[in-house]
Design a protein around this motif. Structure first.
Motif, PDB file in Angstrom:
ATOM      1  N   GLN A 190      91.338  -6.660 -27.617  1.00 31.12           N
ATOM      2  CA  GLN A 190      91.625  -6.078 -26.305  1.00 31.12           C
ATOM      3  C   GLN A 190      91.962  -7.155 -25.288  1.00 31.12           C
ATOM      4  O   GLN A 190      92.892  -7.001 -24.491  1.00 31.12           O
ATOM      5  CB  GLN A 190      90.428  -5.266 -25.802  1.00 31.12           C
ATOM      6  CG  GLN A 190      90.230  -3.973 -26.526  1.00 31.12           C
ATOM      7  CD  GLN A 190      89.052  -3.194 -25.965  1.00 31.12           C
ATOM      8  OE1 GLN A 190      88.117  -3.757 -25.391  1.00 31.12           O
ATOM      9  NE2 GLN A 190      89.105  -1.891 -26.131  1.00 31.12           N
ATOM     10  N   LEU A 191      91.224  -8.241 -25.318  1.00 24.94           N
ATOM     11  CA  LEU A 191      91.485  -9.327 -24.369  1.00 24.94           C
ATOM     12  C   LEU A 191      92.837  -9.979 -24.639  1.00 24.94           C
ATOM     13  O   LEU A 191      93.541 -10.349 -23.702  1.00 24.94           O
ATOM     14  CB  LEU A 191      90.352 -10.352 -24.423  1.00 24.94           C
ATOM     15  CG  LEU A 191      89.020  -9.862 -23.865  1.00 24.94           C
ATOM     16  CD1 LEU A 191      87.891 -10.803 -24.259  1.00 24.94           C
ATOM     17  CD2 LEU A 191      89.094  -9.699 -22.354  1.00 24.94           C
ATOM     18  N   GLU A 192      93.198 -10.088 -25.910  1.00 24.50           N
ATOM     19  CA  GLU A 192      94.517 -10.638 -26.222  1.00 24.50           C
ATOM     20  C   GLU A 192      95.608  -9.716 -25.686  1.00 24.50           C
ATOM     21  O   GLU A 192      96.577 -10.170 -25.077  1.00 24.50           O
ATOM     22  CB  GLU A 192      94.699 -10.836 -27.724  1.00 24.50           C
ATOM     23  CG  GLU A 192      96.068 -11.411 -28.045  1.00 24.50           C
ATOM     24  CD  GLU A 192      96.352 -11.574 -29.516  1.00 24.50           C
ATOM     25  OE1 GLU A 192      97.315 -12.297 -29.829  1.00 24.50           O
ATOM     26  OE2 GLU A 192      95.648 -10.976 -30.344  1.00 24.50           O
ATOM     27  N   PHE A 206      94.477 -14.721 -23.220  1.00 24.08           N
ATOM     28  CA  PHE A 206      94.588 -15.951 -24.011  1.00 24.08           C
ATOM     29  C   PHE A 206      95.942 -16.584 -23.718  1.00 24.08           C
ATOM     30  O   PHE A 206      96.929 -15.877 -23.504  1.00 24.08           O
ATOM     31  CB  PHE A 206      94.472 -15.658 -25.515  1.00 24.08           C
ATOM     32  CG  PHE A 206      93.107 -15.196 -25.935  1.00 24.08           C
ATOM     33  CD1 PHE A 206      92.097 -16.103 -26.198  1.00 24.08           C
ATOM     34  CD2 PHE A 206      92.833 -13.843 -26.064  1.00 24.08           C
ATOM     35  CE1 PHE A 206      90.840 -15.677 -26.575  1.00 24.08           C
ATOM     36  CE2 PHE A 206      91.586 -13.404 -26.443  1.00 24.08           C
ATOM     37  CZ  PHE A 206      90.580 -14.322 -26.697  1.00 24.08           C
ATOM     38  N   ALA A 207      96.000 -17.903 -23.761  1.00 24.33           N
ATOM     39  CA  ALA A 207      97.248 -18.610 -23.476  1.00 24.33           C
ATOM     40  C   ALA A 207      98.288 -18.386 -24.570  1.00 24.33           C
ATOM     41  O   ALA A 207      99.483 -18.462 -24.308  1.00 24.33           O
ATOM     42  CB  ALA A 207      96.981 -20.106 -23.304  1.00 24.33           C
ATOM     43  N   ASN A 208      97.817 -18.107 -25.789  1.00 24.50           N
ATOM     44  CA  ASN A 208      98.741 -17.878 -26.898  1.00 24.50           C
ATOM     45  C   ASN A 208      98.055 -17.060 -27.986  1.00 24.50           C
ATOM     46  O   ASN A 208      96.833 -16.925 -27.999  1.00 24.50           O
ATOM     47  CB  ASN A 208      99.274 -19.214 -27.449  1.00 24.50           C
ATOM     48  CG  ASN A 208      98.151 -20.131 -27.888  1.00 24.50           C
ATOM     49  OD1 ASN A 208      97.337 -19.782 -28.739  1.00 24.50           O
ATOM     50  ND2 ASN A 208      98.099 -21.321 -27.291  1.00 24.50           N
ATOM     51  N   HIS A 209      98.866 -16.540 -28.882  1.00 23.60           N
ATOM     52  CA  HIS A 209      98.344 -15.710 -29.972  1.00 23.60           C
ATOM     53  C   HIS A 209      97.421 -16.511 -30.893  1.00 23.60           C
ATOM     54  O   HIS A 209      96.430 -15.980 -31.411  1.00 23.60           O
ATOM     55  CB  HIS A 209      99.503 -15.108 -30.771  1.00 23.60           C
ATOM     56  CG  HIS A 209      99.060 -14.384 -31.995  1.00 23.60           C
ATOM     57  ND1 HIS A 209      98.395 -13.175 -31.942  1.00 23.60           N
ATOM     58  CD2 HIS A 209      99.179 -14.703 -33.313  1.00 23.60           C
ATOM     59  CE1 HIS A 209      98.113 -12.777 -33.179  1.00 23.60           C
ATOM     60  NE2 HIS A 209      98.584 -13.680 -34.021  1.00 23.60           N
ATOM     61  N   SER A 232      90.900 -17.315 -20.875  1.00 19.46           N
ATOM     62  CA  SER A 232      90.779 -17.152 -19.422  1.00 19.46           C
ATOM     63  C   SER A 232      89.324 -17.196 -18.968  1.00 19.46           C
ATOM     64  O   SER A 232      88.397 -17.011 -19.757  1.00 19.46           O
ATOM     65  CB  SER A 232      91.391 -15.814 -18.993  1.00 19.46           C
ATOM     66  OG  SER A 232      90.550 -14.740 -19.365  1.00 19.46           O
ATOM     67  N   GLY A 233      89.157 -17.412 -17.689  1.00 19.00           N
ATOM     68  CA  GLY A 233      87.828 -17.386 -17.073  1.00 19.00           C
ATOM     69  C   GLY A 233      87.214 -16.002 -17.089  1.00 19.00           C
ATOM     70  O   GLY A 233      86.004 -15.860 -16.926  1.00 19.00           O
ATOM     71  N   LYS A 234      88.016 -14.996 -17.295  1.00 15.64           N
ATOM     72  CA  LYS A 234      87.518 -13.617 -17.409  1.00 15.64           C
ATOM     73  C   LYS A 234      87.045 -13.339 -18.832  1.00 15.64           C
ATOM     74  O   LYS A 234      86.003 -12.722 -19.046  1.00 15.64           O
ATOM     75  CB  LYS A 234      88.638 -12.647 -17.031  1.00 15.64           C
ATOM     76  CG  LYS A 234      88.274 -11.193 -17.065  1.00 15.64           C
ATOM     77  CD  LYS A 234      89.481 -10.366 -16.625  1.00 15.64           C
ATOM     78  CE  LYS A 234      89.203  -8.893 -16.617  1.00 15.64           C
ATOM     79  NZ  LYS A 234      90.396  -8.127 -16.218  1.00 15.64           N
ATOM     80  N   ALA A 235      87.801 -13.789 -19.815  1.00 14.39           N
ATOM     81  CA  ALA A 235      87.481 -13.515 -21.215  1.00 14.39           C
ATOM     82  C   ALA A 235      86.317 -14.359 -21.720  1.00 14.39           C
ATOM     83  O   ALA A 235      85.477 -13.870 -22.478  1.00 14.39           O
ATOM     84  CB  ALA A 235      88.713 -13.756 -22.089  1.00 14.39           C
TER      85      ALA A 235
END
Length: 114
Positions: free
Chosen positions: A39-41, A46-49, A95-98
């Motif tokens: 879900q976060l992806e 995320f900066a990349n897969h 991320s700072g959220k994830a």
């Protein structure tokens, strides 16, 4: 995706709820944690897969060993997940959220694998 509601849409259960800046965790499993990474992806956290994929690969191992009843190996791979999560935080690929969501859920799961 609205993470503030704290529902895992894939599994239909509550993963966490926000309570004054902290996380209260309910009903977490390695499968739910993997769903949260997915879900976060999808939400672009995320900066990349590759960053998300590396985390889900560790969780796939955790799930596999849990299914075999090998809690020691499951805990070992969960520890690898947590270390990798820290590396992603340091490199800025999560991320700072994830990060706090994944860390809190991972720590909760680690306590229940013991």
């Amino acid at each position: 995706m609205n993470l503030s509601h704290g529902w895992c849409r894939r599994h239909g259960c509550r993963l966490y709820q926000f309570v004054k800046g902290t996380y209260q965790l309910d009903n977490i499993s390695s499968s739910h944690l993997k769903g949260l990474v997915d879900q976060l992806e999808q939400a672009g956290e995320f900066a990349n897969h590759g960053a998300a994929r590396s985390l889900t690969a560790h969780l796939d191992s955790v799930i596999r060993f849990e299914e075999k009843g090998n809690k020691k190996q499951a805990a070992h791979h969960l520890n690898g997940f947590m270390e990798l999560l820290e590396n992603h935080k340091q490199s800025g690929t999560v991320s700072g959220k994830a990060y706090p969501l994944l860390k809190a859920n991972g720590e909760y799961l680690a306590k229940h694998l013991q």
